[in-house]
Design an enzyme around this catalytic site. Sequence first.
Site, PDB file in Angstrom:
ATOM      1  N   GLU A  19      -2.102  -4.964  -2.042  1.00 54.11           N
ATOM      2  CA  GLU A  19      -1.836  -5.966  -1.005  1.00 54.11           C
ATOM      3  C   GLU A  19      -2.379  -7.350  -1.363  1.00 54.11           C
ATOM      4  O   GLU A  19      -2.834  -8.099  -0.490  1.00 54.11           O
ATOM      5  CB  GLU A  19      -2.354  -5.506   0.359  1.00 54.11           C
ATOM      6  CG  GLU A  19      -1.737  -4.197   0.865  1.00 54.11           C
ATOM      7  CD  GLU A  19      -0.316  -4.339   1.414  1.00 54.11           C
ATOM      8  OE1 GLU A  19       0.197  -5.478   1.443  1.00 54.11           O
ATOM      9  OE2 GLU A  19       0.256  -3.300   1.808  1.00 54.11           O
ATOM     10  N   HIS A  25      -6.519  -1.083   8.367  1.00 56.83           N
ATOM     11  CA  HIS A  25      -5.556  -0.291   9.134  1.00 56.83           C
ATOM     12  C   HIS A  25      -5.684   1.194   8.803  1.00 56.83           C
ATOM     13  O   HIS A  25      -6.377   1.576   7.859  1.00 56.83           O
ATOM     14  CB  HIS A  25      -4.143  -0.781   8.817  1.00 56.83           C
ATOM     15  CG  HIS A  25      -3.979  -2.262   8.982  1.00 56.83           C
ATOM     16  ND1 HIS A  25      -4.183  -3.147   7.939  1.00 56.83           N
ATOM     17  CD2 HIS A  25      -3.668  -3.015  10.072  1.00 56.83           C
ATOM     18  CE1 HIS A  25      -3.988  -4.388   8.385  1.00 56.83           C
ATOM     19  NE2 HIS A  25      -3.687  -4.332   9.677  1.00 56.83           N
ATOM     20  N   ASP A  68      -6.984  -6.269   2.510  1.00 58.61           N
ATOM     21  CA  ASP A  68      -7.173  -6.669   3.910  1.00 58.61           C
ATOM     22  C   ASP A  68      -8.369  -5.987   4.565  1.00 58.61           C
ATOM     23  O   ASP A  68      -8.685  -6.279   5.721  1.00 58.61           O
ATOM     24  CB  ASP A  68      -5.898  -6.479   4.731  1.00 58.61           C
ATOM     25  CG  ASP A  68      -5.549  -5.023   5.046  1.00 58.61           C
ATOM     26  OD1 ASP A  68      -6.430  -4.151   5.041  1.00 58.61           O
ATOM     27  OD2 ASP A  68      -4.355  -4.766   5.317  1.00 58.61           O
ATOM     28  N   ASP A 110      -7.530  -1.713  -0.209  1.00 54.70           N
ATOM     29  CA  ASP A 110      -6.607  -2.700   0.355  1.00 54.70           C
ATOM     30  C   ASP A 110      -7.399  -3.988   0.578  1.00 54.70           C
ATOM     31  O   ASP A 110      -8.439  -3.975   1.253  1.00 54.70           O
ATOM     32  CB  ASP A 110      -6.032  -2.174   1.673  1.00 54.70           C
ATOM     33  CG  ASP A 110      -4.909  -3.024   2.221  1.00 54.70           C
ATOM     34  OD1 ASP A 110      -4.991  -4.262   2.119  1.00 54.70           O
ATOM     35  OD2 ASP A 110      -3.954  -2.455   2.782  1.00 54.70           O
ATOM     36  N   HIS A 114       4.349   1.018   4.096  1.00 62.68           N
ATOM     37  CA  HIS A 114       2.960   0.757   3.690  1.00 62.68           C
ATOM     38  C   HIS A 114       1.970   1.156   4.787  1.00 62.68           C
ATOM     39  O   HIS A 114       0.757   1.199   4.532  1.00 62.68           O
ATOM     40  CB  HIS A 114       2.755  -0.696   3.253  1.00 62.68           C
ATOM     41  CG  HIS A 114       2.688  -1.713   4.355  1.00 62.68           C
ATOM     42  ND1 HIS A 114       2.072  -2.941   4.196  1.00 62.68           N
ATOM     43  CD2 HIS A 114       3.168  -1.704   5.628  1.00 62.68           C
ATOM     44  CE1 HIS A 114       2.167  -3.630   5.323  1.00 62.68           C
ATOM     45  NE2 HIS A 114       2.822  -2.911   6.200  1.00 62.68           N
ATOM     46  N   HIS A 128       0.804  -1.227   0.000  1.00 61.17           N
ATOM     47  CA  HIS A 128       0.000   0.000   0.000  1.00 61.17           C
ATOM     48  C   HIS A 128       0.834   1.273   0.000  1.00 61.17           C
ATOM     49  O   HIS A 128       0.282   2.365  -0.140  1.00 61.17           O
ATOM     50  CB  HIS A 128      -0.979  -0.001   1.186  1.00 61.17           C
ATOM     51  CG  HIS A 128      -2.303   0.617   0.849  1.00 61.17           C
ATOM     52  ND1 HIS A 128      -3.445   0.415   1.584  1.00 61.17           N
ATOM     53  CD2 HIS A 128      -2.676   1.451  -0.152  1.00 61.17           C
ATOM     54  CE1 HIS A 128      -4.452   1.085   1.053  1.00 61.17           C
ATOM     55  NE2 HIS A 128      -4.004   1.730   0.008  1.00 61.17           N
ATOM     56  N   ASP A 160      -2.932   3.384   8.207  1.00 59.60           N
ATOM     57  CA  ASP A 160      -1.924   3.821   7.224  1.00 59.60           C
ATOM     58  C   ASP A 160      -1.589   5.305   7.354  1.00 59.60           C
ATOM     59  O   ASP A 160      -1.265   5.968   6.360  1.00 59.60           O
ATOM     60  CB  ASP A 160      -2.397   3.519   5.794  1.00 59.60           C
ATOM     61  CG  ASP A 160      -2.430   2.031   5.500  1.00 59.60           C
ATOM     62  OD1 ASP A 160      -2.056   1.237   6.384  1.00 59.60           O
ATOM     63  OD2 ASP A 160      -2.865   1.652   4.401  1.00 59.60           O
ATOM     64  N   ASP A 173      -9.688  -0.216   4.162  1.00 56.45           N
ATOM     65  CA  ASP A 173      -8.497  -0.762   4.803  1.00 56.45           C
ATOM     66  C   ASP A 173      -8.823  -1.196   6.223  1.00 56.45           C
ATOM     67  O   ASP A 173      -9.598  -0.531   6.920  1.00 56.45           O
ATOM     68  CB  ASP A 173      -7.407   0.322   4.851  1.00 56.45           C
ATOM     69  CG  ASP A 173      -6.001  -0.243   4.880  1.00 56.45           C
ATOM     70  OD1 ASP A 173      -5.755  -1.185   5.659  1.00 56.45           O
ATOM     71  OD2 ASP A 173      -5.141   0.273   4.141  1.00 56.45           O
TER      72      ASP A 173
END
Length: 303
Positions: A275, A128, A232, A230, A143, A103, A130, A126
Amino acid sequence: MKSSINAKLSLIGVAIDLGAGTPGVSLGPSAIRYAGAIDKLTGLGYEVKDEGNIMANKPISPKTDGIKLNNLDEVVRVNTELCSKVAEVMQEGRFPLVMGGDHSIAIGTIAGVLQHKKNLGVIWFDAHGDINTEETSPSGNIHGMPVAVSMGYGHERLTGIGGKDNKLQTDKFVFIGSRDLDAGERKVLKDLGVTVFTMHEIDRLGMTEVIERAIKIAGDGTDGIHVSFDMDSMDPIYAPGTGTRVPGGLTYRESHLALEMIALSEKLVSAEFVEVNPIIDNNNQTAKAAVALMGSLLGEWLI
């Protein structure tokens, strides 16, 4: 294909895993192509130009003296090249669809789009945040920093990509699917007033309400919406081939619905899917999901 979406599309691969902690995501662009991305897009009516891959080189050492950030030199080089390629594609009147790679490539993608869309809204899917910097990052992996960089925070070599004045507005940025934030990220998100729809909000409100709000925030009064997806953000049941899996993510249908609604908004100007790590995937399942999601974002309808 939605009539409002640019019929000319450039597919840009970025073969890099140097921004991540788990190797293998550099193979993501090839996995996505193998999963049928070009056939999917041409079948939707797009004139697809495959721009090939921007390739990362493995450095002798991940560290630069006195700097916590891993693989900084090569991440800067790759993102600088990506910024130029995205800007070039848009100058030619083509829609940039970027495939990662980790990412960190969002730094270059967004910097390139900002050369043409100065007032850009972003919807960021996402698990997360980031939005770490060198000071807050537990790992030093870049990332985990592209949002911060794209807003003008972080190491000057990263924030300088595409020009220091070409940055995102915090009030036109929306997170969707968050469920794993570092302590420093939680603080900066609150301080900056960035909109975050965690899985809690998605569970309570439903994806329809969440994405309607996100489109309004990122789309009203802007030059368009960039989508950064992303893999994830999805639950690992649906996307096992990604390096930072977090249980309890978006379902397959929630993900498609969100992207379908963004397509219907007629505000999309660029996108990236990142990702995808085929080394830890199950029969290329995650790359196949990415291709299916590209279809929903770019106007694939059953009827």
